[in-house]
Design a protein around this motif. Sequence first.
Motif, PDB file in Angstrom:
ATOM      1  N   ARG A  82       4.426   0.133   0.220  1.00 54.78           N
ATOM      2  CA  ARG A  82       3.674   0.811   1.295  1.00 54.78           C
ATOM      3  C   ARG A  82       4.520   1.917   1.922  1.00 54.78           C
ATOM      4  NH1 ARG A  82      -0.814  -0.820   4.478  1.00 54.78           N
ATOM      5  NH2 ARG A  82       0.367   0.089   6.205  1.00 54.78           N
ATOM      6  N   GLU A  86       3.755   5.931   2.074  1.00 57.12           N
ATOM      7  CA  GLU A  86       3.708   6.614   3.365  1.00 57.12           C
ATOM      8  C   GLU A  86       4.642   7.827   3.376  1.00 57.12           C
ATOM      9  OE1 GLU A  86       4.753   3.516   6.046  1.00 57.12           O
ATOM     10  OE2 GLU A  86       2.694   2.841   6.355  1.00 57.12           O
ATOM     11  N   GLN A 122      -4.834   0.818   0.223  1.00 54.38           N
ATOM     12  CA  GLN A 122      -4.834   0.174   1.532  1.00 54.38           C
ATOM     13  C   GLN A 122      -4.611   1.195   2.648  1.00 54.38           C
ATOM     14  OE1 GLN A 122      -1.615  -2.614   3.130  1.00 54.38           O
ATOM     15  NE2 GLN A 122      -3.199  -4.076   2.505  1.00 54.38           N
ATOM     16  N   LEU A 123      -3.681   2.114   2.441  1.00 49.93           N
ATOM     17  CA  LEU A 123      -3.415   3.130   3.451  1.00 49.93           C
ATOM     18  C   LEU A 123      -4.609   4.069   3.618  1.00 49.93           C
ATOM     19  CD1 LEU A 123       0.294   3.865   2.516  1.00 49.93           C
ATOM     20  CD2 LEU A 123      -0.516   2.904   4.683  1.00 49.93           C
ATOM     21  N   GLU A 126      -7.121   2.307   5.729  1.00 53.94           N
ATOM     22  CA  GLU A 126      -6.700   2.290   7.128  1.00 53.94           C
ATOM     23  C   GLU A 126      -6.930   3.637   7.808  1.00 53.94           C
ATOM     24  OE1 GLU A 126      -2.655   0.992   7.011  1.00 53.94           O
ATOM     25  OE2 GLU A 126      -3.172  -1.047   6.361  1.00 53.94           O
ATOM     26  N   SER A 127      -7.019   4.710   7.009  1.00 53.94           N
ATOM     27  CA  SER A 127      -7.269   6.037   7.582  1.00 53.94           C
ATOM     28  C   SER A 127      -8.753   6.379   7.608  1.00 53.94           C
ATOM     29  CB  SER A 127      -6.506   7.105   6.790  1.00 53.94           C
ATOM     30  OG  SER A 127      -7.048   7.250   5.484  1.00 53.94           O
TER      31      SER A 127
END
Length: 222
Positions: A82, A86, A122-123, A126-127
């Motif tokens: 992750r 990022e 997943q990121l 989340e956005s």
Amino acid sequence: AIHNFPYARGELPVDSNCERIEVALREIETKTDRVTWTRYTEMVFLAIHAIHEHPCDFMAGIFHDLELDDIGQSFTPWDVSRLMVELQLGDLDLPALVEKQGVITVADHACGAGGLLLAFAQLAQESGIDPRTKIIFDALDVDRRCFNMTYFQLQAANLMADVHHGNTIAWQFKEHRQTAFRSHFNRINRDYLFQEALEKSTALLAGGRVKVDFVLEPIQLN
């Protein structure tokens, strides 16, 4: 086995991969006692449930827990995956990119068990982006076990993905599978505005190097 679920339910027309996998499964079943075969089935469904309930690089964790790294294969821990994604995303406005293009393509051509791709998904979620409908994932690995683990996880996560077994350096390919969501996307959008996005990944099999929107790569964390 997870590849054949949507075909068995009649959601997709049977393809050559489906037929070949079905034959291989039946051969394994004939050589396996009923109790063991039932446990295999239960493990598949438990793994799918785990990936749905707690998104992570589940297969890589199991690989390490069972000490299967007989050739020195190792996988990046989930939290580190992750972080790596990022850092590579940086200041990129991902929702704006998706809004502009409709669908984006994300590639990892040394994908391991698919951890970086799952972390990206997943990121993205989340956005505020639905990774199941807005991202096409393209995965490639030279290790057949990684090829199978990546396919299993991306399929279980209901992501659109092309997964290749091949050599990134030589750009040679042995096998290619599409997840069910990717196949559905192809059928629905074949003649509409996403044709360019659809062709990006499939061009790999012809040996062409294609442009993708985001390429995930290993990075050094000091």
